[in-house]
Design an enzyme around this catalytic site. Structure first.
Site, mmCIF file in Angstrom:
data_model
loop_
_atom_site.group_PDB
_atom_site.id
_atom_site.type_symbol
_atom_site.label_atom_id
_atom_site.label_comp_id
_atom_site.label_asym_id
_atom_site.label_seq_id
_atom_site.Cartn_x
_atom_site.Cartn_y
_atom_site.Cartn_z
ATOM 1 N N MET A 253 -22.384 14.984 -18.923
ATOM 2 C CA MET A 253 -23.558 15.279 -18.031
ATOM 3 C C MET A 253 -24.348 16.593 -18.470
ATOM 4 O O MET A 253 -25.337 16.264 -19.264
ATOM 5 C CB MET A 253 -22.600 15.835 -16.871
ATOM 6 C CG MET A 253 -21.909 14.444 -16.236
ATOM 7 S SD MET A 253 -20.566 14.869 -14.925
ATOM 8 C CE MET A 253 -21.877 15.316 -13.637
ATOM 9 N N CYS A 254 -24.084 17.651 -18.370
ATOM 10 C CA CYS A 254 -24.897 19.013 -18.550
ATOM 11 C C CYS A 254 -25.016 19.091 -20.053
ATOM 12 O O CYS A 254 -26.184 19.225 -20.456
ATOM 13 C CB CYS A 254 -24.617 20.099 -17.891
ATOM 14 S SG CYS A 254 -24.558 19.938 -16.031
ATOM 15 N N VAL A 255 -23.975 18.960 -20.980
ATOM 16 C CA VAL A 255 -24.149 19.190 -22.296
ATOM 17 C C VAL A 255 -24.870 18.113 -22.967
ATOM 18 O O VAL A 255 -25.903 18.505 -23.532
ATOM 19 C CB VAL A 255 -22.658 19.142 -22.928
ATOM 20 C CG1 VAL A 255 -22.717 19.177 -24.460
ATOM 21 C CG2 VAL A 255 -21.800 20.379 -22.349
ATOM 22 N N THR B 248 -28.771 18.262 -21.904
ATOM 23 C CA THR B 248 -29.561 19.424 -22.243
ATOM 24 C C THR B 248 -29.563 19.310 -23.750
ATOM 25 O O THR B 248 -30.881 19.506 -24.329
ATOM 26 C CB THR B 248 -28.507 20.720 -22.174
ATOM 27 O OG1 THR B 248 -28.266 21.041 -20.674
ATOM 28 C CG2 THR B 248 -29.211 21.859 -22.852
#
Length: 218
Positions: free
Chosen positions: A132-134, A137
């Site tokens: 998700m966020c890793v 980004t």
């Protein structure tokens, strides 16, 4: 010493990697690394991210802690215990906190401006959640032509629950591995955290908008 600490000396197989000049620590918040909601690899993640932080600070790299602002009632809802960053921050011109409202740390935040202003060209990305966020980004960083290193032992996620007729439980380690490889061949995803090296960027941001909400600094 942590049971996850790297104790073996470098060998002929240890990669000699060019240094990165920024460390992005994604959502290492209490809700995700402590208590019942912690990712299965929380102990290793905390160990590895703490080591990366210590060496990035020592070598003058830019350090950015991304802090997710969850929805009301979420475990990472702002200003709740689960929202707090797990690692202490050493605020200054080369270490700051950027709050974010979405998975992608670049979306509606000052991250892109901060990295460009510091002259950063290569980043290491660590933290949660891998897919998700890793991933989001790191994907945007690649699209913006940064060199991106995602140490395989410094990001983590949760198991994917079983879905009748679709699959059994998918272990978190498998999810993390697949998420990293989904970044493609331009990302360095088979590197150990202990093999990442750091250097100071060309310059440092003028100020650290640590306390401001993402919308205010984007």
């Amino acid at each position: 010493m942590s049971p996850y600490a790297e104790t073996a000396p470098p060998t002929a197989d240890t990669p000699n990697l060019p240094p990165v000049d920024a460390l992005i620590v994604v959502d290492v918040q209490s809700a995700f690394v402590t208590g019942d909601g912690a990712v299965p690899a929380a102990a290793r993640l905390v160990d590895r991210t703490a080591d990366l932080l210590a060496r990035a600070r020592r070598d003058g790299a830019l350090v950015v802690h991304l802090q997710n602002d969850g929805e009301p009632g979420a475990e990472d809802e702002p200003h709740t215990p689960g929202w707090e960053l797990h690692h202490p921050v050493e605020p200054g011109p080369r270490e700051l906190v950027i709050r974010k409202p979405y998975d992608d740390g670049f979306e509606e935040t000052a991250l892109g401006t901060v990295l460009a202003g510091a002259g950063v060209r290569a980043i290491a990305v660590c933290g949660v959640m891998s897919e998700m966020c890793v991933y989001a980004t790191a994907r945007t960083a690649l699209a913006q032509d940064y060199r991106v290193v995602v140490p395989y032992d410094a990001h983590a996620t949760q198991d994917v629950p079983a879905a009748p007729g679709i699959s059994d439980v998918i272990p978190a380690a498998t999810v993390s591995r697949v998420a990293a490889y989904a970044l493609g061949s331009d990302a360095e995803v088979t590197v150990r955290a202990c093999d990442v090296t750091f250097a100071a960027p060309a310059s440092a941001p003028a100020s650290a908008p640590a306390a401001a909400p993402a919308a205010a600094v984007g």
